[in-house]
Design a protein around this motif. Sequence first.
Motif, PDB file in Angstrom:
ATOM      1  N   UNK A   1       0.688  -1.170   0.040  1.00  0.00           N
ATOM      2  CA  UNK A   1      -0.108   0.176   0.040  1.00  0.00           C
ATOM      3  C   UNK A   1       0.850   1.222   0.184  1.00  0.00           C
ATOM      4  N   UNK A   2       0.447   2.108  -0.877  1.00  0.00           N
ATOM      5  CA  UNK A   2       1.267   3.558  -0.651  1.00  0.00           C
ATOM      6  C   UNK A   2       1.017   4.125   0.496  1.00  0.00           C
ATOM      7  N   UNK A   3       2.376   4.524   1.006  1.00  0.00           N
ATOM      8  CA  UNK A   3       2.602   5.349   2.564  1.00  0.00           C
ATOM      9  C   UNK A   3       1.121   6.251   2.787  1.00  0.00           C
ATOM     10  N   UNK A   4       0.938   7.093   1.720  1.00  0.00           N
ATOM     11  CA  UNK A   4       0.237   8.416   1.718  1.00  0.00           C
ATOM     12  C   UNK A   4      -1.170   7.728   2.021  1.00  0.00           C
ATOM     13  N   UNK A   5      -1.587   6.423   1.801  1.00  0.00           N
ATOM     14  CA  UNK A   5      -3.025   6.035   1.968  1.00  0.00           C
ATOM     15  C   UNK A   5      -2.904   5.063   3.209  1.00  0.00           C
ATOM     16  N   UNK A   6      -1.873   4.628   3.648  1.00  0.00           N
ATOM     17  CA  UNK A   6      -1.627   3.716   4.683  1.00  0.00           C
ATOM     18  C   UNK A   6      -2.729   3.718   5.802  1.00  0.00           C
ATOM     19  N   UNK A   7      -2.759   5.099   6.362  1.00  0.00           N
ATOM     20  CA  UNK A   7      -3.569   5.132   7.696  1.00  0.00           C
ATOM     21  C   UNK A   7      -5.117   4.796   7.298  1.00  0.00           C
TER      22      UNK A   7
ATOM     23  N   UNK B   1      -5.706   2.374  -6.865  1.00  0.00           N
ATOM     24  CA  UNK B   1      -4.901   3.273  -7.327  1.00  0.00           C
ATOM     25  C   UNK B   1      -3.634   3.431  -6.268  1.00  0.00           C
ATOM     26  N   UNK B   2      -3.746   2.882  -5.405  1.00  0.00           N
ATOM     27  CA  UNK B   2      -2.735   2.741  -4.301  1.00  0.00           C
ATOM     28  C   UNK B   2      -2.455   1.437  -3.372  1.00  0.00           C
ATOM     29  N   UNK B   3      -2.670   0.338  -4.454  1.00  0.00           N
ATOM     30  CA  UNK B   3      -2.613  -1.086  -3.799  1.00  0.00           C
ATOM     31  C   UNK B   3      -2.089  -1.884  -4.713  1.00  0.00           C
ATOM     32  N   UNK B   4      -1.154  -2.856  -4.381  1.00  0.00           N
ATOM     33  CA  UNK B   4      -0.773  -3.895  -5.296  1.00  0.00           C
ATOM     34  C   UNK B   4      -0.852  -5.179  -4.514  1.00  0.00           C
ATOM     35  N   UNK B   5      -1.771  -6.182  -5.135  1.00  0.00           N
ATOM     36  CA  UNK B   5      -1.643  -7.394  -4.460  1.00  0.00           C
ATOM     37  C   UNK B   5      -0.630  -8.145  -4.810  1.00  0.00           C
TER      38      UNK B   5
ATOM     39  N   UNK C   1      -8.828 -12.340  -8.514  1.00  0.00           N
ATOM     40  CA  UNK C   1     -10.274 -12.004  -8.169  1.00  0.00           C
ATOM     41  C   UNK C   1     -10.228 -10.238  -7.946  1.00  0.00           C
ATOM     42  N   UNK C   2      -9.224  -9.485  -7.797  1.00  0.00           N
ATOM     43  CA  UNK C   2      -9.259  -7.971  -7.892  1.00  0.00           C
ATOM     44  C   UNK C   2      -9.186  -7.582  -9.149  1.00  0.00           C
ATOM     45  N   UNK C   3      -8.319  -8.067  -9.939  1.00  0.00           N
ATOM     46  CA  UNK C   3      -8.223  -8.048 -11.386  1.00  0.00           C
ATOM     47  C   UNK C   3      -9.447  -8.121 -12.124  1.00  0.00           C
ATOM     48  N   UNK C   4     -10.283  -9.263 -11.567  1.00  0.00           N
ATOM     49  CA  UNK C   4     -11.692  -9.319 -12.509  1.00  0.00           C
ATOM     50  C   UNK C   4     -12.589  -8.403 -12.037  1.00  0.00           C
ATOM     51  N   UNK C   5     -12.544  -8.114 -10.676  1.00  0.00           N
ATOM     52  CA  UNK C   5     -13.415  -7.005 -10.108  1.00  0.00           C
ATOM     53  C   UNK C   5     -13.140  -5.641 -10.869  1.00  0.00           C
ATOM     54  N   UNK C   6     -12.007  -5.327 -10.906  1.00  0.00           N
ATOM     55  CA  UNK C   6     -11.545  -3.883 -11.868  1.00  0.00           C
ATOM     56  C   UNK C   6     -12.188  -3.916 -13.231  1.00  0.00           C
ATOM     57  N   UNK C   7     -11.924  -5.193 -13.671  1.00  0.00           N
ATOM     58  CA  UNK C   7     -12.398  -5.204 -15.184  1.00  0.00           C
ATOM     59  C   UNK C   7     -13.895  -5.155 -15.353  1.00  0.00           C
TER      60      UNK C   7
END
Length: 325
Positions: free
Chosen positions: A243-249, A292-296, A305-311
Amino acid sequence: MKADRLLSILLLLQTRGRVPAHELADRLEVSVRTIYRDVEALSASGVPVYAERGRHGGIELLAGFRTDVTGLTADESRALFILAAQGAHAALGLDAALGSALRKVMAALPAPYRPAAEVTSRRILVDATRWKGGPQPAVDLDVLQDAVFADRRLRLRYRHSGAKEPSTYTVDPYGLVSKAGVWYLVADRRARPRLFRADRVHSATLLPDPVKRRPGVELADAWEELRRQVEERPGGLDVTVRVRRSRLDMFVRLNASSLAQLPEDEGEKEWVTVHLSYGVVGEARQLLQFADALEVVSPPEVRAEVAAAAASVTELYQRVSGPAE
């Protein structure tokens, strides 16, 4: 201190009537001999207290004796005016009673403590509801309260999450719990603890039958058992994300119930590794809100699953907005 203990004995006797010496000793964590010495001290100071020995004996005040001593310390009087979850009183129909009670307490406080107590009520506010929780549905707690205080069984028409139609249950209530602004009925069904959200109760009917609770089980015991079931249930699916540190909290706040452990401290790096635990793969779709701020990182089935949801979201957006010109 002995003075505090004497006052505690006096207030307990006013509230409870006759109390066995061994019970007072247990409550105040002293010996029975000390309790009898304290009773003698109260009597010597003019308090009409006496002790009766024997199987049905105990320590008691003379009938009709009352004292206007509140026994409140400065910190105790301030604590009474820090009211958590004020909405809880409104839901129970006790807002007016609460205000009246606090006015009486204020009048009974020793004069030096009144200003501090009044300032506390204006300077400390506890709001138990979550951020952006949205409007809460109206909840009618009247029948649930009646059953709880009358020790009667309830027949509920209750809709579970995701169900289209309500189900019917006969339950033995222990009490009501307000957690994070949501009311729950804690009850036994067929001698097993169950949790019912009050806002999902379609109807509640008070039955003439008395409750049949498990022996020795109180509301706090049943709630603790249910709370552990919810919070400690095994996830079964370990997921690692970055997770990007700017969105971590915000990510940690919104996914606190799924955290397997606190995020790893990686200094000033832009990306922070977070370990999560889910019950099934489908639960991971909630990660999409941070796309936009996360990578599985793992496992592969969650990435898919997350890619399918995004599609699916992208396809839906394109159908609604139409082809680009």
